[in-house]
Design a protein around this motif. Structure first.
Motif, PDB file in Angstrom:
ATOM      1  N   GLU A 142       0.819  -1.218   0.000  1.00 13.44           N
ATOM      2  CA  GLU A 142       0.000   0.000   0.000  1.00 13.44           C
ATOM      3  C   GLU A 142       0.852   1.266   0.000  1.00 13.44           C
ATOM      4  O   GLU A 142       1.994   1.266   0.453  1.00 13.44           O
ATOM      5  CB  GLU A 142      -0.855   0.035   1.268  1.00 13.44           C
ATOM      6  CG  GLU A 142      -2.322  -0.164   1.175  1.00 13.44           C
ATOM      7  CD  GLU A 142      -3.057   0.495   0.056  1.00 13.44           C
ATOM      8  OE1 GLU A 142      -2.496   1.364  -0.626  1.00 13.44           O
ATOM      9  OE2 GLU A 142      -4.222   0.151  -0.138  1.00 13.44           O
ATOM     10  N   THR A 143       0.269   2.358  -0.471  1.00 13.08           N
ATOM     11  CA  THR A 143       0.823   3.694  -0.248  1.00 13.08           C
ATOM     12  C   THR A 143      -0.272   4.516   0.430  1.00 13.08           C
ATOM     13  O   THR A 143      -1.439   4.140   0.411  1.00 13.08           O
ATOM     14  CB  THR A 143       1.236   4.350  -1.581  1.00 13.08           C
ATOM     15  OG1 THR A 143       0.124   4.273  -2.486  1.00 13.08           O
ATOM     16  CG2 THR A 143       2.437   3.640  -2.177  1.00 13.08           C
ATOM     17  N   TRP A 144       0.112   5.629   1.020  1.00 13.42           N
ATOM     18  CA  TRP A 144      -0.802   6.343   1.920  1.00 13.42           C
ATOM     19  C   TRP A 144      -0.923   7.824   1.576  1.00 13.42           C
ATOM     20  O   TRP A 144      -1.181   8.650   2.433  1.00 13.42           O
ATOM     21  CB  TRP A 144      -0.320   6.151   3.375  1.00 13.42           C
ATOM     22  CG  TRP A 144      -0.267   4.701   3.724  1.00 13.42           C
ATOM     23  CD1 TRP A 144       0.809   3.867   3.628  1.00 13.42           C
ATOM     24  CD2 TRP A 144      -1.366   3.892   4.155  1.00 13.42           C
ATOM     25  NE1 TRP A 144       0.454   2.593   3.979  1.00 13.42           N
ATOM     26  CE2 TRP A 144      -0.871   2.578   4.318  1.00 13.42           C
ATOM     27  CE3 TRP A 144      -2.719   4.155   4.430  1.00 13.42           C
ATOM     28  CZ2 TRP A 144      -1.684   1.523   4.733  1.00 13.42           C
ATOM     29  CZ3 TRP A 144      -3.523   3.102   4.861  1.00 13.42           C
ATOM     30  CH2 TRP A 144      -3.001   1.815   5.000  1.00 13.42           C
ATOM     31  N   MET A 188      -4.514   9.408   2.287  1.00 12.35           N
ATOM     32  CA  MET A 188      -4.798   9.527   3.723  1.00 12.35           C
ATOM     33  C   MET A 188      -4.029  10.704   4.337  1.00 12.35           C
ATOM     34  O   MET A 188      -4.565  11.454   5.154  1.00 12.35           O
ATOM     35  CB  MET A 188      -4.394   8.216   4.403  1.00 12.35           C
ATOM     36  CG  MET A 188      -5.196   7.860   5.617  1.00 12.35           C
ATOM     37  SD  MET A 188      -6.905   7.531   5.194  1.00 12.35           S
ATOM     38  CE  MET A 188      -7.714   8.376   6.515  1.00 12.35           C
ATOM     39  N   GLU A 242      -8.637  10.815  10.410  1.00 15.11           N
ATOM     40  CA  GLU A 242      -7.527   9.909  10.086  1.00 15.11           C
ATOM     41  C   GLU A 242      -7.549   8.616  10.908  1.00 15.11           C
ATOM     42  O   GLU A 242      -6.679   7.778  10.756  1.00 15.11           O
ATOM     43  CB  GLU A 242      -6.190  10.608  10.350  1.00 15.11           C
ATOM     44  CG  GLU A 242      -5.863  11.705   9.371  1.00 15.11           C
ATOM     45  CD  GLU A 242      -4.504  12.315   9.674  1.00 15.11           C
ATOM     46  OE1 GLU A 242      -3.536  11.972   8.997  1.00 15.11           O
ATOM     47  OE2 GLU A 242      -4.431  13.143  10.614  1.00 15.11           O
ATOM     48  N   LYS A 255      -7.708   4.081   8.833  1.00 14.49           N
ATOM     49  CA  LYS A 255      -6.703   4.186   7.763  1.00 14.49           C
ATOM     50  C   LYS A 255      -7.193   3.521   6.474  1.00 14.49           C
ATOM     51  O   LYS A 255      -7.614   2.357   6.493  1.00 14.49           O
ATOM     52  CB  LYS A 255      -5.405   3.507   8.192  1.00 14.49           C
ATOM     53  CG  LYS A 255      -4.843   4.030   9.502  1.00 14.49           C
ATOM     54  CD  LYS A 255      -4.221   5.406   9.319  1.00 14.49           C
ATOM     55  CE  LYS A 255      -3.646   5.932  10.634  1.00 14.49           C
ATOM     56  NZ  LYS A 255      -3.854   7.385  10.784  1.00 14.49           N
ATOM     57  N   GLY A 260      -5.694   2.918   2.669  1.00 13.92           N
ATOM     58  CA  GLY A 260      -4.582   3.057   1.726  1.00 13.92           C
ATOM     59  C   GLY A 260      -5.086   3.460   0.347  1.00 13.92           C
ATOM     60  O   GLY A 260      -6.281   3.358   0.044  1.00 13.92           O
ATOM     61  N   ASP A 261      -4.160   3.890  -0.505  1.00 14.02           N
ATOM     62  CA  ASP A 261      -4.541   4.372  -1.836  1.00 14.02           C
ATOM     63  C   ASP A 261      -5.188   3.272  -2.686  1.00 14.02           C
ATOM     64  O   ASP A 261      -6.211   3.504  -3.345  1.00 14.02           O
ATOM     65  CB  ASP A 261      -3.301   4.919  -2.568  1.00 14.02           C
ATOM     66  CG  ASP A 261      -2.675   6.088  -1.813  1.00 14.02           C
ATOM     67  OD1 ASP A 261      -3.388   6.745  -1.031  1.00 14.02           O
ATOM     68  OD2 ASP A 261      -1.466   6.323  -2.002  1.00 14.02           O
TER      69      ASP A 261
END
Ligand code: GDP
Length: 331
Positions: A91-93, A96, A106, A109, A111-112
């Motif tokens: 994942e990338t964030w 968020m 927030e 969570k 992820g993208d």
């Protein structure tokens, strides 16, 4: 039938004919997804259905989030995040982080990559598709051939009555990190779907996965008429304990048991499921305790290593359970 079977004998038995039997797994998130993946490694896709808890679902950032459905789908697709137990691997964030910078919430969570699932699902739901249809679409896109069904199509929000008041499941579980002591799990009256009813009618074997009995399995059973179908139909019902060595592998199951006045043990899980189940699978680390607590008289019990650390463990546990079940179904 003996009260307890030895796993070593079962491991040596041939695969029997689980290939021709219709198998249904009732699943929450992590524990359910792992067992479902084990069964999926053995049984042809047409013979396997996973019915998933949708009581954890909620609206967040304008999107419909279905944590247990997504954990099951990502796990069956082999793209789950093994470290977190939710979301996708790799994942990338970025989104968020920007949500936080803009003053958005927030605490949950996303992820993208995961957000893409929620966006597509929310868009399909908004254009009139049912959650069952949307889940099928997502399964197709992720290359999953087995049938994954939400327990119902209507919203079925689980509420948690705690010592700090009544709160939605995700507020208690994620935002409050399941710390407020649980008094009661409050489930809405909901009706299941024709697809769920049909797959239960055709089931030979129902596996209650080692999911949290109170917030993952009970919401499924509570979707009418699932509980009564399990009680009334002739299929074999096997439950796997989520408790190992007197503790939950992960999450609040053991803590909840204590707070709700239950003993924290596998025997208490078996007693909780009661007449609904025919066979109870528990971890061999709990055998002494289970024998001491006794009172599982009419239940067939089976002890083995129930910890699923990797895909091989999932397959081995599923194979042992299927071997036992096929022996019982064929006897
Ligand atoms: P959640 O919605 O992600 O919390 O998922 P579940 O309700 O499906 O799973 C949580 C339960 O699974 C916990 O009570 C854990 O103890 C249990 N669990 C997780 N992994 C394992 C495992 O490998 N073996 C067994 N026996 N139980 C497990």
């Amino acid at each position: 039938m003996p009260a307890s079977s030895s796993s070593s004998k079962l491991e040596q038995r041939p695969n029997s004919n689980s290939q021709n039997r219709n198998i249904v797994v009732l699943a929450g998130g992590v524990g359910g997804a792992k067992l479902a993946d084990g069964v999926a490694q053995i049984v042809p896709p047409d013979n396997l259905t996973v019915i998933v808890n949708s009581g954890d679902d909620f609206q967040h950032l304008g999107l419909t989030i279905c944590p247990d459905l997504d954990t099951v789908v990502y796990t069956l697709a082999g793209i789950e995040n093994p470290e977190t137990g939710w979301g996708r691997a790799g994942e990338t964030w970025r989104i968020m982080a920007e949500v936080g910078r803009l003053g958005g919430p927030e605490w949950f969570k996303l992820g993208d990559l995961d957000l893409a699932t929620h966006l597509v699902r929310s868009q399909l739901l908004a254009t009139g598709h049912s959650l069952t249809e949307v889940t099928q679409t997502l399964c197709n896109k992720f290359g999953i051939e087995i049938s994954v069904l939400p327990m119902c199509d209507q919203p079925a929000p689980t509420m948690i009555a705690t010592d700090q008041g009544l709160m939605p499941f995700q507020t208690w579980f994620v935002e409050q990190k399941w710390q407020p002591a649980v008094r009661e799990v409050v489930l809405p009256d909901v009706i299941s779907t024709a697809q769920v009813v049909s797959c239960l009618e055709n089931a030979d074997l129902i596996l209650i996965a080692p999911s949290n009995p109170f917030v993952s399995i009970d919401p499924i059973l509570n979707a009418y008429p699932i509980r009564s179908m399990l009680a009334d139909l002739a299929e074999l019902v096997v439950a796997v304990s989520p408790i190992i060595a007197g503790e939950a592998v992960k999450g609040p199951a053991a803590k909840m048991m204590g707070e709700m006045g239950m003993r924290v043990s596998s025997a208490a899980i078996a007693q909780y499921y009661g007449d609904l189940i025919d066979v109870f699978v528990f971890d061999r680390r709990d055998s002494a305790l289970l024998n001491q607590e006794g009172s599982l008289n009419s239940l067939i019990t089976f002890q083995t290593d129930t910890l699923m650390n990797n895909r091989q463990d999932r397959r081995r546990l599923a194979q042992e359970i299927l071997n036992l079940a096929m022996e019982l179904l064929n006897s």
